[in-house]
Scaffold this motif. Structure first.
Motif, PDB file in Angstrom:
ATOM      1  N   LEU A 190      -7.441  37.765  46.921  1.00  0.00           N
ATOM      2  CA  LEU A 190      -8.499  36.831  46.573  1.00  0.00           C
ATOM      3  C   LEU A 190      -9.236  36.544  47.865  1.00  0.00           C
ATOM      4  O   LEU A 190      -8.738  35.823  48.726  1.00  0.00           O
ATOM      5  N   GLU A 191     -10.377  37.166  47.994  1.00  0.00           N
ATOM      6  CA  GLU A 191     -11.146  36.981  49.217  1.00  0.00           C
ATOM      7  C   GLU A 191     -12.235  35.959  48.959  1.00  0.00           C
ATOM      8  O   GLU A 191     -12.475  35.551  47.846  1.00  0.00           O
ATOM      9  N   GLY A 192     -12.873  35.567  49.988  1.00  0.00           N
ATOM     10  CA  GLY A 192     -13.927  34.582  49.844  1.00  0.00           C
ATOM     11  C   GLY A 192     -13.796  33.532  50.910  1.00  0.00           C
ATOM     12  O   GLY A 192     -12.846  33.523  51.693  1.00  0.00           O
ATOM     13  N   GLY A 193     -14.720  32.644  50.929  1.00  0.00           N
ATOM     14  CA  GLY A 193     -14.764  31.661  51.982  1.00  0.00           C
ATOM     15  C   GLY A 193     -14.068  30.371  51.648  1.00  0.00           C
ATOM     16  O   GLY A 193     -12.862  30.218  51.809  1.00  0.00           O
ATOM     17  N   SER A 194     -14.815  29.456  51.147  1.00  0.00           N
ATOM     18  CA  SER A 194     -14.333  28.096  50.971  1.00  0.00           C
ATOM     19  C   SER A 194     -13.410  27.968  49.760  1.00  0.00           C
ATOM     20  O   SER A 194     -13.330  28.853  48.907  1.00  0.00           O
ATOM     21  N   THR A 195     -12.740  26.848  49.707  1.00  0.00           N
ATOM     22  CA  THR A 195     -11.841  26.574  48.584  1.00  0.00           C
ATOM     23  C   THR A 195     -12.601  26.497  47.254  1.00  0.00           C
ATOM     24  O   THR A 195     -12.141  27.075  46.267  1.00  0.00           O
ATOM     25  N   PRO A 196     -13.750  25.820  47.181  1.00  0.00           N
ATOM     26  CA  PRO A 196     -14.480  25.823  45.904  1.00  0.00           C
ATOM     27  C   PRO A 196     -14.906  27.229  45.471  1.00  0.00           C
ATOM     28  O   PRO A 196     -14.892  27.532  44.273  1.00  0.00           O
ATOM     29  N   ALA A 197     -15.240  28.094  46.429  1.00  0.00           N
ATOM     30  CA  ALA A 197     -15.601  29.470  46.080  1.00  0.00           C
ATOM     31  C   ALA A 197     -14.404  30.210  45.513  1.00  0.00           C
ATOM     32  O   ALA A 197     -14.526  30.977  44.546  1.00  0.00           O
ATOM     33  N   LYS A 198     -13.233  29.991  46.083  1.00  0.00           N
ATOM     34  CA  LYS A 198     -12.021  30.637  45.572  1.00  0.00           C
ATOM     35  C   LYS A 198     -11.669  30.119  44.184  1.00  0.00           C
ATOM     36  O   LYS A 198     -11.256  30.884  43.311  1.00  0.00           O
ATOM     37  N   ILE A 199     -11.833  28.824  43.966  1.00  0.00           N
ATOM     38  CA  ILE A 199     -11.560  28.248  42.648  1.00  0.00           C
ATOM     39  C   ILE A 199     -12.518  28.839  41.619  1.00  0.00           C
ATOM     40  O   ILE A 199     -12.114  29.204  40.515  1.00  0.00           O
ATOM     41  N   GLY A 200     -13.783  28.961  41.981  1.00  0.00           N
ATOM     42  CA  GLY A 200     -14.766  29.578  41.087  1.00  0.00           C
ATOM     43  C   GLY A 200     -14.418  31.023  40.779  1.00  0.00           C
ATOM     44  O   GLY A 200     -14.542  31.471  39.625  1.00  0.00           O
ATOM     45  N   THR A 201     -13.964  31.753  41.791  1.00  0.00           N
ATOM     46  CA  THR A 201     -13.547  33.135  41.582  1.00  0.00           C
ATOM     47  C   THR A 201     -12.360  33.205  40.645  1.00  0.00           C
ATOM     48  O   THR A 201     -12.319  34.038  39.733  1.00  0.00           O
ATOM     49  N   LEU A 202     -11.378  32.324  40.844  1.00  0.00           N
ATOM     50  CA  LEU A 202     -10.198  32.320  39.978  1.00  0.00           C
ATOM     51  C   LEU A 202     -10.563  31.997  38.530  1.00  0.00           C
ATOM     52  O   LEU A 202     -10.029  32.609  37.599  1.00  0.00           O
ATOM     53  N   ILE A 203     -11.471  31.069  38.335  1.00  0.00           N
ATOM     54  CA  ILE A 203     -11.905  30.738  36.975  1.00  0.00           C
ATOM     55  C   ILE A 203     -12.645  31.920  36.361  1.00  0.00           C
ATOM     56  O   ILE A 203     -12.437  32.261  35.190  1.00  0.00           O
ATOM     57  N   GLY A 204     -13.484  32.575  37.150  1.00  0.00           N
ATOM     58  CA  GLY A 204     -14.191  33.764  36.665  1.00  0.00           C
ATOM     59  C   GLY A 204     -13.236  34.883  36.303  1.00  0.00           C
ATOM     60  O   GLY A 204     -13.389  35.539  35.260  1.00  0.00           O
ATOM     61  N   VAL A 205     -12.235  35.112  37.146  1.00  0.00           N
ATOM     62  CA  VAL A 205     -11.238  36.149  36.859  1.00  0.00           C
ATOM     63  C   VAL A 205     -10.412  35.775  35.629  1.00  0.00           C
ATOM     64  O   VAL A 205     -10.097  36.640  34.802  1.00  0.00           O
ATOM     65  N   ALA A 206     -10.076  34.510  35.476  1.00  0.00           N
ATOM     66  CA  ALA A 206      -9.318  34.074  34.297  1.00  0.00           C
ATOM     67  C   ALA A 206     -10.128  34.300  33.019  1.00  0.00           C
ATOM     68  O   ALA A 206      -9.584  34.764  32.008  1.00  0.00           O
ATOM     69  N   LEU A 207     -11.409  33.980  33.057  1.00  0.00           N
ATOM     70  CA  LEU A 207     -12.267  34.236  31.897  1.00  0.00           C
ATOM     71  C   LEU A 207     -12.364  35.728  31.608  1.00  0.00           C
ATOM     72  O   LEU A 207     -12.275  36.156  30.449  1.00  0.00           O
ATOM     73  N   LEU A 208     -12.522  36.522  32.653  1.00  0.00           N
ATOM     74  CA  LEU A 208     -12.610  37.968  32.506  1.00  0.00           C
ATOM     75  C   LEU A 208     -11.304  38.547  31.966  1.00  0.00           C
ATOM     76  O   LEU A 208     -11.313  39.400  31.070  1.00  0.00           O
ATOM     77  N   PHE A 209     -10.180  38.055  32.474  1.00  0.00           N
ATOM     78  CA  PHE A 209      -8.871  38.518  32.007  1.00  0.00           C
ATOM     79  C   PHE A 209      -8.672  38.163  30.532  1.00  0.00           C
ATOM     80  O   PHE A 209      -8.163  38.971  29.752  1.00  0.00           O
ATOM     81  N   GLY A 210      -9.082  36.972  30.146  1.00  0.00           N
ATOM     82  CA  GLY A 210      -9.001  36.579  28.744  1.00  0.00           C
ATOM     83  C   GLY A 210      -9.879  37.443  27.859  1.00  0.00           C
ATOM     84  O   GLY A 210      -9.479  37.833  26.755  1.00  0.00           O
ATOM     85  N   LEU A 211     -11.071  37.777  28.347  1.00  0.00           N
ATOM     86  CA  LEU A 211     -11.979  38.627  27.586  1.00  0.00           C
ATOM     87  C   LEU A 211     -11.417  40.040  27.446  1.00  0.00           C
ATOM     88  O   LEU A 211     -11.451  40.622  26.355  1.00  0.00           O
ATOM     89  N   VAL A 212     -10.880  40.586  28.528  1.00  0.00           N
ATOM     90  CA  VAL A 212     -10.275  41.923  28.478  1.00  0.00           C
ATOM     91  C   VAL A 212      -9.096  41.919  27.506  1.00  0.00           C
ATOM     92  O   VAL A 212      -8.945  42.840  26.697  1.00  0.00           O
ATOM     93  N   ASN A 213      -8.262  40.891  27.569  1.00  0.00           N
ATOM     94  CA  ASN A 213      -7.116  40.808  26.659  1.00  0.00           C
ATOM     95  C   ASN A 213      -7.550  40.626  25.209  1.00  0.00           C
ATOM     96  O   ASN A 213      -6.888  41.107  24.297  1.00  0.00           O
TER      97      ASN A 213
END
Length: 126
Positions: free
Chosen positions: A25-48
């Motif tokens: 999980l790359e990226g800069g700030s903590t809010p950016a990482k949280i946003g990335t994690l939420i995006g990946v979670a949504l994407l993972f749910g969509l793929v599943n």
């Protein structure tokens, strides 16, 4: 409201999976990482939600022959696909191979199960 909670719990599970070498999980700030994690979670749910039923339908014989163990491989491939799609969408999340995807998918499944179990118990007491 329940879907939002489950997305956040999945994001937390994906964050735990980043402890596996090869899941970054790359990226800069903590809010950016949280946003990335939420995006990946949504994407993972969509793929599943889209790909997994198709794989189960067309591969049901393999599920029967292997007594469901092929599900571990399918989950790993879906997690790997999620990492690839995240990269294509510009999310700084990377799954670098099959084995990191395999162990990451197991960690996400177990962590999500535990978090959802805790969430269900907490909401039942209200």
């Amino acid at each position: 409201m329940g879907i939002l909670v489950h997305v956040l719990l999945t994001a937390l599970a994906v964050w735990v999976a980043t402890l596996v070498p090869g899941i970054d999980l790359e990226g800069g700030s903590t809010p950016a990482k949280i946003g990335t994690l939420i995006g990946v979670a949504l994407l993972f749910g969509l793929v599943n939600a889209v790909v997994k039923p198709l794989v189960k339908f067309f591969g049901c014989l393999f599920y029967l022959v292997t007594l469901g163990l092929i599900g571990l491989v399918v989950n790993a491939l879906l997690f790997w696909l999620t990492g690839w799609l995240a990269g294509e969408l510009g999310l700084p999340f990377e799954v670098s191979g099959f084995w990191p995807a395999f162990f990451g998918a197991i960690i996400v499944a177990l962590t999500s199960w535990v978090l959802n179990l805790v969430y269900d118990r907490v909401t039942d007491r209200d």
